[in-house]
Design a protein around this motif. Sequence first.
Motif, short mmCIF file in Angstrom:
data_model
loop_
_atom_site.label_atom_id
_atom_site.label_comp_id
_atom_site.label_asym_id
_atom_site.label_seq_id
_atom_site.Cartn_x
_atom_site.Cartn_y
_atom_site.Cartn_z
N TYR A 30 0.82 -1.22 0.00
CA TYR A 30 0.00 0.00 0.00
C TYR A 30 0.85 1.27 0.00
CZ TYR A 30 -4.22 -2.74 1.03
OH TYR A 30 -5.27 -3.61 0.98
N LYS A 70 -5.10 9.24 -3.64
CA LYS A 70 -5.93 9.90 -4.65
C LYS A 70 -6.74 11.06 -4.08
CE LYS A 70 -6.63 5.84 -7.51
NZ LYS A 70 -7.62 4.91 -8.04
N SER A 84 -0.62 5.81 0.02
CA SER A 84 -1.67 5.16 0.81
C SER A 84 -1.10 4.62 2.10
CB SER A 84 -2.30 4.04 -0.01
OG SER A 84 -2.92 4.57 -1.15
N ASP A 119 -9.42 3.93 1.32
CA ASP A 119 -9.16 3.73 -0.11
C ASP A 119 -7.80 3.11 -0.42
OD1 ASP A 119 -7.92 6.00 0.80
OD2 ASP A 119 -8.53 7.28 -0.85
N ALA A 125 -6.71 -0.05 -0.45
CA ALA A 125 -6.76 -1.23 -1.33
C ALA A 125 -7.08 -0.83 -2.77
CB ALA A 125 -7.79 -2.23 -0.81
N THR A 126 -8.00 0.09 -2.94
CA THR A 126 -8.34 0.56 -4.29
C THR A 126 -7.15 1.26 -4.94
OG1 THR A 126 -10.63 0.84 -3.63
CG2 THR A 126 -9.93 2.02 -5.61
N ASN A 127 -6.44 2.07 -4.16
CA ASN A 127 -5.26 2.76 -4.69
C ASN A 127 -4.19 1.75 -5.09
OD1 ASN A 127 -6.61 5.11 -4.07
ND2 ASN A 127 -5.35 5.61 -2.31
N GLU A 149 -4.68 -1.39 -6.03
CA GLU A 149 -5.13 -2.08 -7.24
C GLU A 149 -4.88 -1.21 -8.48
OE1 GLU A 149 -9.17 -3.85 -9.36
OE2 GLU A 149 -9.19 -3.44 -7.21
N THR A 150 -5.18 0.06 -8.39
CA THR A 150 -4.92 0.98 -9.51
C THR A 150 -3.43 1.04 -9.82
OG1 THR A 150 -6.85 2.30 -8.94
CG2 THR A 150 -5.17 3.36 -10.30
N CYS A 196 -8.07 -8.97 -11.48
CA CYS A 196 -6.86 -9.46 -10.81
C CYS A 196 -6.04 -10.39 -11.69
CB CYS A 196 -7.25 -10.19 -9.53
SG CYS A 196 -8.15 -9.17 -8.38
#
Length: 182
Positions: free
Chosen positions: A14, A20, A47, A53, A55-57, A59-60, A79
Amino acid sequence: KQKRLSFIDIKKAYFNAPAKRDLFVQLPNEFLEEGERGKVCGKLNFSLYGTRDAATNWETHYTNVLVSMGFKQGLTSPCVFYHKSRDIETVVHGDDFTSLGEEDQLIWFRDQLASVLKISDRGILGPDKHHVQEIRLLNRILSWKEDCIQYEADQRHGEILVDVLKLSECKGVETPGIRQTR
């Protein structure tokens, strides 16, 4: 050439993912000068574990990294990634990258990831002395055998099933079935 499986873990995943949105944190006292306590905070550039956020960051971020290497993201699962010219398939689970490909391509992939992320190369599953013969992945054990890859499920799942089905007091038999009589 025979394909192999490689296992790479990203260290502090992370922390690699840019934030973001504006998030501010209270700084620990050891980072503050006298008189700054309660008056100064820090803005996150990356992050932080525990933020909504993160995990979303992440993944991006890993998606951007893989796409920049030439991978295409899966249509049915975000994934799963495939690199057509290098014939590498990769599945990402959290910070674990499990990849299938020829050994030289897996080494290329490892080196590419290491150039942009801090990685822990857990090895390539295979038959040779420089390969790992057994590896634990998500509490499952994968073992290289002469004619197959053996997959051993997480034993906790079996224990949970025994508890849920209330089988702990049952008597076991070696070969259940009906005795044939003539």
